[in-house]
Design an enzyme around this catalytic site. Structure first.
Site, PDB file in Angstrom:
ATOM      1  N   HIS A 120       8.737  -1.028   3.839  1.00  0.00           N
ATOM      2  CA  HIS A 120       9.355  -1.210   2.529  1.00  0.00           C
ATOM      3  C   HIS A 120       8.348  -1.812   1.560  1.00  0.00           C
ATOM      4  CE1 HIS A 120      12.373  -1.777  -0.514  1.00  0.00           C
ATOM      5  NE2 HIS A 120      12.052  -3.056  -0.630  1.00  0.00           N
ATOM      6  N   SER A 121       8.249  -1.215   0.371  1.00  0.00           N
ATOM      7  CA  SER A 121       7.365  -1.700  -0.694  1.00  0.00           C
ATOM      8  C   SER A 121       5.923  -1.730  -0.192  1.00  0.00           C
ATOM      9  CB  SER A 121       7.851  -3.066  -1.189  1.00  0.00           C
ATOM     10  OG  SER A 121       7.245  -3.412  -2.409  1.00  0.00           O
ATOM     11  N   MET A 122       5.262  -2.889  -0.202  1.00  0.00           N
ATOM     12  CA  MET A 122       3.906  -2.958   0.329  1.00  0.00           C
ATOM     13  C   MET A 122       3.854  -2.402   1.744  1.00  0.00           C
ATOM     14  SD  MET A 122       1.355  -6.230   0.929  1.00  0.00           S
ATOM     15  CE  MET A 122       1.878  -6.671   2.587  1.00  0.00           C
ATOM     16  N   ALA A 128       5.356   0.036   2.996  1.00  0.00           N
ATOM     17  CA  ALA A 128       5.263   1.491   3.020  1.00  0.00           C
ATOM     18  C   ALA A 128       3.811   1.948   2.944  1.00  0.00           C
ATOM     19  CB  ALA A 128       6.062   2.093   1.869  1.00  0.00           C
ATOM     20  N   SER A 186       9.849   3.350   2.035  1.00  0.00           N
ATOM     21  CA  SER A 186      10.944   2.809   1.229  1.00  0.00           C
ATOM     22  C   SER A 186      10.424   1.974   0.063  1.00  0.00           C
ATOM     23  CB  SER A 186      11.833   1.940   2.130  1.00  0.00           C
ATOM     24  OG  SER A 186      12.747   1.187   1.377  1.00  0.00           O
TER      25      SER A 186
END
Length: 264
Positions: free
Chosen positions: A96-98, A100, A123
């Site tokens: 998720h975020s970083m 990803a 994500s």
């Protein structure tokens, strides 16, 4: 930039071992996040999936270690950890975020070593090939805290405890530096499906930036959009976990290292 730290089993958490699971799900936290973010995921998906959560240095029980401010360095070390100790069954990656970005870079490294993941769930992050000029990591502490509040991914109690807040800020700043200085190095498309997930109101990712993940796979792509902002996961966890579970059950037979195109 930081040098690669020594390898350590501290990089991987396994909260709910599932020794009979056919697939391992490796989870990568967001900027400022930690492995415990995925504790509920391990609880929910075992015994169908053997869930591993990556713990970056500079937080929680690794708070005395210097944080790593380079996505490529993080990916190098995590790849070595996975290949050395967790590669006895197919790997499915979720970030998720970083996280990803780290997950994507790990997938690229695994592919180069002949261990293609069965899939990548990316994500809350625009595709690696897209770019924005961002400099939150250069802000003062007040500016960094303001950004954390805006993203709404930090427990409100943290902002009320000055000591805890000051303790986590170095890792948060390092993570923002890692994300904002990351530059995609052209690589062959992944030979596994990619599923991009995004909050409909996420200010960090436009629909076009999420769709651009399609160019990073040669093996099937889906874009899933949910109500919510950057941390849509908090409210949409049941639906996201269902997608992961169903994907893992259909993506690849036990013992294989490649995937088929995702549903849809």
């Amino acid at each position: 930039m930081t040098a690669a730290p020594a390898q350590s089993q501290a990089w991987v958490r396994r909260y709910r071992p599932a020794p009979d699971a056919a697939v391992r799900l490796v989870c990568f936290p967001h900027a400022g996040g930690s492995a415990t973010f995925y504790y509920p995921v391990a609880q929910a998906l075992a015994p169908v999936l053997d869930v591993l959560a990556v713990q970056y240095p500079g937080r929680q029980d690794r708070h005395t270690e210097p944080p790593v401010d380079d996505i490529h360095v993080l990916a190098d070390v995590v790849t070595e950890e996975l290949v050395a100790g967790w590669n006895d069954r197919p790997l499915l990656l979720f970030g998720h975020s970083m996280g990803a970005m780290v997950a994507y870079e790990v997938a690229c490294r695994l592919q180069r070593r002949g261990t293609v993941p069965v899939g990548l769930f990316a994500s809350g992050r625009r595709a690696p090939s897209t770019y924005r000029d961002e400099n939150v990591h250069l802000a003062d502490d007040e500016g960094l805290v303001a950004e954390m509040r805006r993203m709404q991914g930090t427990d409100a109690q943290v902002f009320e405890d000055e000591e805890i807040l000051r303790m986590i800020l170095p890792a948060v700043r390092s993570d923002y530096r890692a994300v904002e200085t990351y530059r995609h190095q052209p690589a062959p498309p992944l030979n596994c499906p990619v599923v991009a997930l995004n909050g409909r109101d996420d200010p960090q990712v436009t629909p076009q930036e999420a769709q651009a993940w399609e160019s990073h796979t040669a093996s099937g792509f889906r874009l899933l959009t949910y109500p919510g902002g950057h941390f849509y996961l908090s409210a949409q966890a049941p639906e996201v976990l269902r997608e992961i579970r169903e994907f893992a059950l259909t993506a690849a037979p036990a013992g294989t290292g490649g995937g088929t195109a995702p549903r849809g």
